[in-house]
Design an enzyme around this catalytic site. Structure first.
Site, PDB file in Angstrom:
ATOM      1  CG  HIS A  80      18.799  46.064 -12.127  1.00 60.17           C
ATOM      2  ND1 HIS A  80      18.135  46.529 -13.247  1.00 60.17           N
ATOM      3  CD2 HIS A  80      20.037  46.613 -12.186  1.00 60.17           C
ATOM      4  CE1 HIS A  80      18.934  47.321 -13.939  1.00 60.17           C
ATOM      5  NE2 HIS A  80      20.089  47.392 -13.328  1.00 60.17           N
ATOM      6  CD  GLN A  82      20.448  36.195 -11.891  1.00 61.40           C
ATOM      7  OE1 GLN A  82      21.622  36.348 -11.620  1.00 61.40           O
ATOM      8  NE2 GLN A  82      20.048  35.217 -12.654  1.00 61.40           N
ATOM      9  CG  HIS A  84      22.029  44.678 -16.688  1.00 58.72           C
ATOM     10  ND1 HIS A  84      23.047  44.605 -17.598  1.00 58.72           N
ATOM     11  CD2 HIS A  84      21.758  45.989 -16.529  1.00 58.72           C
ATOM     12  CE1 HIS A  84      23.382  45.813 -17.976  1.00 58.72           C
ATOM     13  NE2 HIS A  84      22.610  46.687 -17.333  1.00 58.72           N
TER      14      HIS A  84
END
Length: 102
Positions: A80, A82, A84
């Protein structure tokens, strides 16, 4: 091992925090594309860049740990974080190109 997990979680949260801040600045800068307020766009994109630099420093810490054999297990939180970061970078790149065109 638990200490490594806590550090991984902390680093992931830092990546999410800083990239989230950057995303907010990038999204806000889009409000100034149509009125062509280049000064405000530049100001917000500079703020976004500073936040992305912070996120990138935390990402580099993870990559350095991995390269030195101290990498942690992949987790949903890491994925998540990465995702984002990379999505925010893509948004930033898009706004930069739109600014050139307008």
């Amino acid at each position: 091992m638990e200490n490594t997990q806590i550090n991984l979680e902390q680093i992931c949260m830092e990546i999410i925090l800083y990239s989230g801040n950057a995303r907010g600045f990038v999204l806000e800068s889009m409000d100034y594309l149509k009125p062509r307020n280049e000064e405000k766009i530049t100001e917000l994109m500079t703020l976004a860049k500073n936040e992305l630099n912070q996120a990138h420093q935390h990402q580099t810490a993870l990559l350095t740990a991995e390269a030195s054999g101290k990498g942690a297990q992949t987790s949903v939180l890491l994925i998540h974080a990465q995702d984002h970061l990379m999505t925010t970078i893509t948004m930033r790149d898009l706004v930069e190109k739109l600014t050139e065109v307008l």
